[in-house]
Design a protein around this motif. Structure first.
Motif, PDB file in Angstrom:
ATOM      1  N   GLN A  78       3.112  -8.050  32.375  1.00  0.00           N
ATOM      2  CA  GLN A  78       4.632  -8.538  32.250  1.00  0.00           C
ATOM      3  C   GLN A  78       5.658  -8.370  33.570  1.00  0.00           C
ATOM      4  OE1 GLN A  78       5.909  -7.931  28.333  1.00  0.00           O
ATOM      5  NE2 GLN A  78       4.503  -9.553  27.303  1.00  0.00           N
TER       6      GLN A  78
ATOM      7  N   LEU B 293       5.775  -8.519  39.060  1.00  0.00           N
ATOM      8  CA  LEU B 293       6.669  -9.715  39.501  1.00  0.00           C
ATOM      9  C   LEU B 293       6.241  -9.904  41.087  1.00  0.00           C
ATOM     10  CD1 LEU B 293       9.839  -8.425  37.869  1.00  0.00           C
ATOM     11  CD2 LEU B 293       8.805 -10.120  37.112  1.00  0.00           C
TER      12      LEU B 293
ATOM     13  N   GLU C 108       9.242 -15.007  34.344  1.00  0.00           N
ATOM     14  CA  GLU C 108       8.673 -13.807  34.707  1.00  0.00           C
ATOM     15  C   GLU C 108       9.779 -12.466  34.492  1.00  0.00           C
ATOM     16  OE1 GLU C 108       6.939 -13.712  38.590  1.00  0.00           O
ATOM     17  OE2 GLU C 108       4.938 -14.301  37.943  1.00  0.00           O
TER      18      GLU C 108
ATOM     19  N   GLN D  56      10.504 -11.997  30.861  1.00  0.00           N
ATOM     20  CA  GLN D  56       9.434 -11.441  30.216  1.00  0.00           C
ATOM     21  C   GLN D  56       9.150 -10.147  30.624  1.00  0.00           C
ATOM     22  OE1 GLN D  56       6.479 -12.853  28.144  1.00  0.00           O
ATOM     23  NE2 GLN D  56       8.365 -14.369  27.645  1.00  0.00           N
ATOM     24  N   CYS D  57       9.413  -9.592  31.764  1.00  0.00           N
ATOM     25  CA  CYS D  57       9.233  -8.294  32.109  1.00  0.00           C
ATOM     26  C   CYS D  57      10.552  -7.409  31.373  1.00  0.00           C
ATOM     27  CB  CYS D  57       9.583  -7.967  33.788  1.00  0.00           C
ATOM     28  SG  CYS D  57       9.699  -6.287  34.254  1.00  0.00           S
TER      29      CYS D  57
END
Length: 436
Positions: free
Chosen positions: A28, A31, A58, A61-62
């Motif tokens: 996750q 990037l 992204e 989500q991270c």
């Protein structure tokens, strides 16, 4: 023997599942790029609008977060709802009244109309309401029902970050809210189905018995036209509440607070409380769990920064948690680098933009000609930033010999690298204004 094989098989499966989950979580934050983004979708309501950033991108989500911006018209009511994760709100504009119904807490505020004596049916009682104003940060615990009423004469603009990956959320990381009234009409989209009146699906007789009311009352709670009003409404008459003694609350301290009487807001824009103040560079104010006790429960925090024109936010990294940055004014050139030394972001950000600075990724910013203001929502109640440059930096903390050999430079060069920032830290004045 068969039992032993089964036990070994289950153990192996458990290890593989744990490894797969760990790998999924690790991916996750792989990037490729960080972008300053605006909200992706919006819903119109009778009382205002709701804008949502894309939590599936992204960077969100991270960080494991979902973000939204609510606009509430004057004299409008944001309908009661709750979510399975904590929420931190920054009041960008306006003022309003908010109530957070904490479970197990008594109705501590009562209203008895004059002349009605003690007739039970004439009085109202509710948990306390809070006055919120521009510049406040407000904490909402997971699962706590809350509503907001704009009793002012201008729009209320509130930006929220929800910690979807918080330990309190045992569901998936999809952004969702549970509304007790109203909702967004379904149009076949997944996200719109996440904002529906949860009472509408229950058996009407069951609810009538549970509330001990006539079935017609339940029919009003479940009416399909509820969703047509959206997530906020305009009441027929101005709403009235019983307010606490605000002056008494201001003079209280954290030792007097219990869970039920805990303060949920703090003035993030109060420059007198700034943690860092520079006449040449700007101000930085942090509200963490030491300043607002409820942040111990939700494990989030916030900072408000103000950089003067062309001033710098020195290179550094968040040691605990991710930062979700919302630009409230001006513009800045922002750079973020990952552990591979790769620049993931090198963009000019402007008012209304939002972006993520992942934990331990180094970031820096230079304000534009009109300065730069931002709010950063942190996924940790104990935020700590480690600086690469400045008086409190890691460079200042290391011996000259270490820097000389690490970078293959002369002792004089290493000493200038270590000392030339003078007494400045975090917020740094433009170079042309310095007297080095």
């Amino acid at each position: 023997m068969a039992d032993l094989r089964l036990l070994l098989l289950l153990s192996t499966f458990s290890l593989l599942l744990s490894a797969a989950l760990a790998l999924s979580e690790a991916r996750q934050c792989r990037l490729r790029r960080l972008d300053a983004v605006q909200p992706r979708r919006s819903f119109r309501s009778e009382g205002g609008s709701t804008e949502l950033w894309d939590e599936r991108s992204e960077q969100f989500q991270c960080a494991g977060v979902g973000a939204m911006r609510n606009v509430l018209k004057p004299k409008a009511l944001s309908l009661p709802n709750y979510q399975p994760y904590p929420r931190l709100i920054y009041i960008e504009k306006g003022q309003a009244v908010i109530s957070v119904a904490l479970p197990g807490c008594a109705e501590t505020f009562h209203d008895l109309p004059a002349g009605s004596e003690s007739r039970r049916g004439d009085r109202d009682s509710h948990q306390k309401v809070h006055r919120i104003r521009r510049g406040d940060v407000v904490a909402i615990p997971a699962g706590a029902v809350h509503f907001c009423y704009n009793d002012g004469d201008e729009e209320l603009v509130a930006v929220s970050v929800n910690d979807l990956s918080h330990r309190s959320n045992q569901l998936d990381q999809n952004f969702r809210a549970f509304y007790l009234a109203g909702g967004v009409p379904a149009a076949g989209k997944q996200e719109e189905e996440n904002f529906r009146n949860i009472f509408r699906a229950f058996d009407a007789e069951l609810l009538a018995e549970a509330f001990n009311v006539r079935p017609e009352i339940i029919e009003k709670m479940q009416a399909e036209e509820q969703a047509e009003r959206g997530l906020s409404i305009i009441p027929k008459e101005p709403l009235k509440f019983v307010f606490p003694d605000e002056e008494a609350r201001r003079n209280s301290n954290g030792l007097e607070e219990t869970f039920c009487s805990m303060t949920i807001r703090a003035a993030l824009d109060n420059r007198r409380d700034a943690d860092i103040s520079s006449r040449q560079a700007g101000k930085l104010n942090v509200v963490d769990r030491n300043k607002l006790a409820i942040l111990n429960y939700i494990d989030m925090s916030a900072e408000k920064g103000n950089l003067f024109p062309n001033a710098l936010l020195s290179p550094g990294w968040n040691m605990h948690g991710h930062g979700v940055v919302y630009v409230t004014g001006g513009a800045a050139q922002v750079e973020v680098a990952d552990n591979n030394g790769k620049i993931l972001m090198s963009d000019m950000v402007k008012e209304g933009d939002m972006f993520v600075v992942p934990q331990n990724f180094m970031s820096a910013a230079r304000a534009g000609d009109d300065g730069f203001e931002w709010v950063s929502f942190k996924t940790s109640g104990w935020p700590m930033r480690n600086e690469a440059a400045g008086y409190t930096s890691v460079m200042r903390a290391m011996p000259v010999d270490v820097l000389t050999n690490a970078y293959k430079m002369s002792p004089e060069e290493a000493r200038s690298l270590k000392m030339n920032s003078g007494g400045q830290t975090v917020l740094m004045s433009p170079r042309r204004q310095r007297r080095d």
